[in-house]
Design a protein around this motif. Structure first.
Motif, PDB file in Angstrom:
ATOM      1  N   GLU A 111       1.065  -1.333   0.022  1.00  0.00           N
ATOM      2  CA  GLU A 111       0.187  -0.022   0.156  1.00  0.00           C
ATOM      3  C   GLU A 111       0.877   1.095   0.143  1.00  0.00           C
ATOM      4  OE1 GLU A 111      -3.296   2.212   2.884  1.00  0.00           O
ATOM      5  OE2 GLU A 111      -2.443   0.058   3.297  1.00  0.00           O
ATOM      6  N   PHE A 112       1.765   1.257   0.843  1.00  0.00           N
ATOM      7  CA  PHE A 112       2.544   2.522   0.965  1.00  0.00           C
ATOM      8  C   PHE A 112       3.368   2.721  -0.222  1.00  0.00           C
ATOM      9  CE2 PHE A 112       6.690   4.659   2.136  1.00  0.00           C
ATOM     10  CZ  PHE A 112       6.304   5.997   2.385  1.00  0.00           C
ATOM     11  N   TYR A 195       2.547   9.639   5.749  1.00  0.00           N
ATOM     12  CA  TYR A 195       1.312   8.746   5.376  1.00  0.00           C
ATOM     13  C   TYR A 195       0.803   8.161   6.800  1.00  0.00           C
ATOM     14  CZ  TYR A 195       0.094   3.583   4.665  1.00  0.00           C
ATOM     15  OH  TYR A 195      -0.600   2.372   4.941  1.00  0.00           O
ATOM     16  N   MET A 196       1.530   7.989   7.661  1.00  0.00           N
ATOM     17  CA  MET A 196       1.355   7.605   9.030  1.00  0.00           C
ATOM     18  C   MET A 196       0.712   8.683   9.825  1.00  0.00           C
ATOM     19  SD  MET A 196       2.272   4.498   9.523  1.00  0.00           S
ATOM     20  CE  MET A 196       2.077   4.229  11.193  1.00  0.00           C
ATOM     21  N   ARG A 197       0.972   9.991   9.686  1.00  0.00           N
ATOM     22  CA  ARG A 197       0.194  11.050  10.350  1.00  0.00           C
ATOM     23  C   ARG A 197      -1.196  11.015   9.516  1.00  0.00           C
ATOM     24  NH1 ARG A 197       3.176  15.208  11.584  1.00  0.00           N
ATOM     25  NH2 ARG A 197       4.428  14.972   9.846  1.00  0.00           N
ATOM     26  N   GLY A 198      -1.380  10.970   8.229  1.00  0.00           N
ATOM     27  CA  GLY A 198      -2.607  11.013   7.660  1.00  0.00           C
ATOM     28  C   GLY A 198      -3.560   9.555   8.244  1.00  0.00           C
ATOM     29  N   ARG A 199      -2.885   8.566   8.627  1.00  0.00           N
ATOM     30  CA  ARG A 199      -3.466   7.525   9.176  1.00  0.00           C
ATOM     31  C   ARG A 199      -3.925   7.727  10.497  1.00  0.00           C
ATOM     32  NH1 ARG A 199      -2.898   1.845   7.596  1.00  0.00           N
ATOM     33  NH2 ARG A 199      -2.826   1.315   9.812  1.00  0.00           N
ATOM     34  N   MET A 239      -3.427  17.010  17.833  1.00  0.00           N
ATOM     35  CA  MET A 239      -2.414  18.140  18.013  1.00  0.00           C
ATOM     36  C   MET A 239      -1.028  17.913  17.913  1.00  0.00           C
ATOM     37  SD  MET A 239      -4.638  20.288  20.916  1.00  0.00           S
ATOM     38  CE  MET A 239      -3.013  21.274  21.129  1.00  0.00           C
ATOM     39  N   LEU A 240      -0.625  16.456  18.462  1.00  0.00           N
ATOM     40  CA  LEU A 240       0.707  16.125  18.465  1.00  0.00           C
ATOM     41  C   LEU A 240       0.920  15.544  16.999  1.00  0.00           C
ATOM     42  CD1 LEU A 240       3.224  15.084  19.916  1.00  0.00           C
ATOM     43  CD2 LEU A 240       1.910  12.753  20.327  1.00  0.00           C
ATOM     44  N   ALA A 241      -0.059  15.020  16.456  1.00  0.00           N
ATOM     45  CA  ALA A 241       0.426  14.545  15.078  1.00  0.00           C
ATOM     46  C   ALA A 241       0.641  15.664  14.080  1.00  0.00           C
ATOM     47  CB  ALA A 241      -0.957  13.780  14.405  1.00  0.00           C
ATOM     48  N   ASN A 242       0.049  16.833  14.199  1.00  0.00           N
ATOM     49  CA  ASN A 242       0.254  17.846  13.500  1.00  0.00           C
ATOM     50  C   ASN A 242       1.317  18.708  13.686  1.00  0.00           C
ATOM     51  OD1 ASN A 242      -2.259  17.783  11.562  1.00  0.00           O
ATOM     52  ND2 ASN A 242      -3.479  18.361  13.378  1.00  0.00           N
ATOM     53  N   ALA A 243       1.655  18.544  15.010  1.00  0.00           N
ATOM     54  CA  ALA A 243       2.779  19.528  15.466  1.00  0.00           C
ATOM     55  C   ALA A 243       4.135  18.838  15.232  1.00  0.00           C
ATOM     56  CB  ALA A 243       2.638  19.865  17.045  1.00  0.00           C
TER      57      ALA A 243
END
Length: 321
Positions: A111-112, A195-199, A239-243
């Motif tokens: 997939e990735f 990719y992992m942030r989007g998941r 917030m952690l994933a975006n920061a």
């Protein structure tokens, strides 16, 4: 043992100990060996002429463990309430003891990999003659074989190695263009973090929608408080994933431009080809001499025993009389 058999035995022993025929054969065939060496060198040079130099670029990263989702760990709450076991599992989700191996498997997942190939249009590097760079599209009627590119990329281009002692991941790319190999290695790490942030964000959104729906249907105060804590935890995770820029993979040593080729140089290959040709011709000459001497000994042995009377038959005849 009769005289003839003793003579053959002595001759065979002398043949085994005598190396002069082999040395003389090699000396007489020196031009043949030289010609074989020259032919193999030319053939090797012709073969390696169409083989490009390959360059390998490696990015080294460490896996970031997300055990504390944004300061909302159940044992480190600022609120007076303590998360229940159900809330604990809802916040943290599934935890893997072999987390590094899971990340390694996701890095090499189909997939990735397909997402990376599509995002950076890696296919054009595999079919450079079919890609129109100025028009930014394929030639009319051409469709790249995505399955073949995926297989070749996974087997010959990309390499993911996990050091079991240091838990450091090495992501390597091998390609004829050194700059492309470097860019792919760095882009692979960056794309995987995205990719992992989007998941994670997709999972957070799905959980928040579920929690908000449950909050609207519940009238029990304790359940509402638990749902509010869960929504707060999911907000902190988002917030952690975006920061955090390096969300899952932290770059320790980014891929650099390689200056030396990954494969053997053409000169070394030609030299090895010439040596192989000389050795092959040498073995052929030695084998020819050995087989000739074995055949000559066999013929001499058969000639010596051709007219010899059969001792067994004579003994049987005398016993019958």
């Amino acid at each position: 043992m009769d005289v003839n058999q003793s003579h053959i035995t002595q001759q065979t022993a002398a043949m085994d100990m005598d190396l002069m025929p082999y040395l003389m054969a090699l000396l007489n065939a020196r031009w043949l060996i030289f010609a074989s060496m020259l032919v193999f060198a030319v053939l090797t040079a012709w073969w390696v002429k169409g083989k490009p130099y390959l360059y390998e670029s490696t990015a080294r990263v460490s896996v970031v463990h997300i055990d504390d989702p944004g300061g909302v760990s159940p044992d480190d709450r600022r609120a007076s309430q303590v998360l229940t076991l159900v809330e604990h599992g809802f916040v943290l989700g599934t935890k893997h003891d072999n987390y590094e191996h899971v990340i390694q498997a996701r890095l090499g997942s189909r997939e990735f990999t397909e997402r990376f190939l599509e995002q950076y249009n890696v296919y054009k590097e595999f079919y450079p003659n079919q890609w129109l760079e100025e028009d930014d599209h394929w030639r009319e009627g051409f469709i790249p074989d995505r399955g073949e590119v995926l297989t070749t990329f996974g087997e010959k281009v990309r390499r993911i190695v996990l050091d079991e002692e240091t838990q450091i991941l090495s992501i390597s790319m091998v390609w004829p263009d050194a700059a492309v190999a470097r860019d792919w290695a760095n882009q692979y790490v960056y794309t995987f973090n995205e990719y992992m942030r989007g998941r994670t964000l997709a999972e957070v959104q799905r959980k928040q929608e579920f929690l908000e729906g449950e909050l609207g249907r519940s009238e029990v105060v304790e359940i509402q408080q638990s749902l509010f804590r869960l929504i707060e935890a999911q907000t902190a995770i988002a917030m952690l994933a975006n920061a955090r820029e390096e969300y899952v993979l932290e770059v320790i040593d980014p891929a650099a431009l390689p200056f030396r080729s990954f494969n053997m140089s053409r000169k070394k290959r030609v030299v090895i080809g010439a040596i192989a040709g000389a050795m092959l011709a040498t073995f052929g000459v030695l084998a020819w001499v050995l087989l000739g001497r074995m055949l000559r000994t066999l013929l001499e042995y058969r000639a010596a025993h051709k007219d010899k009377p059969d001792v067994t038959s004579e003994s049987d005849t005398s016993l019958g009389a």
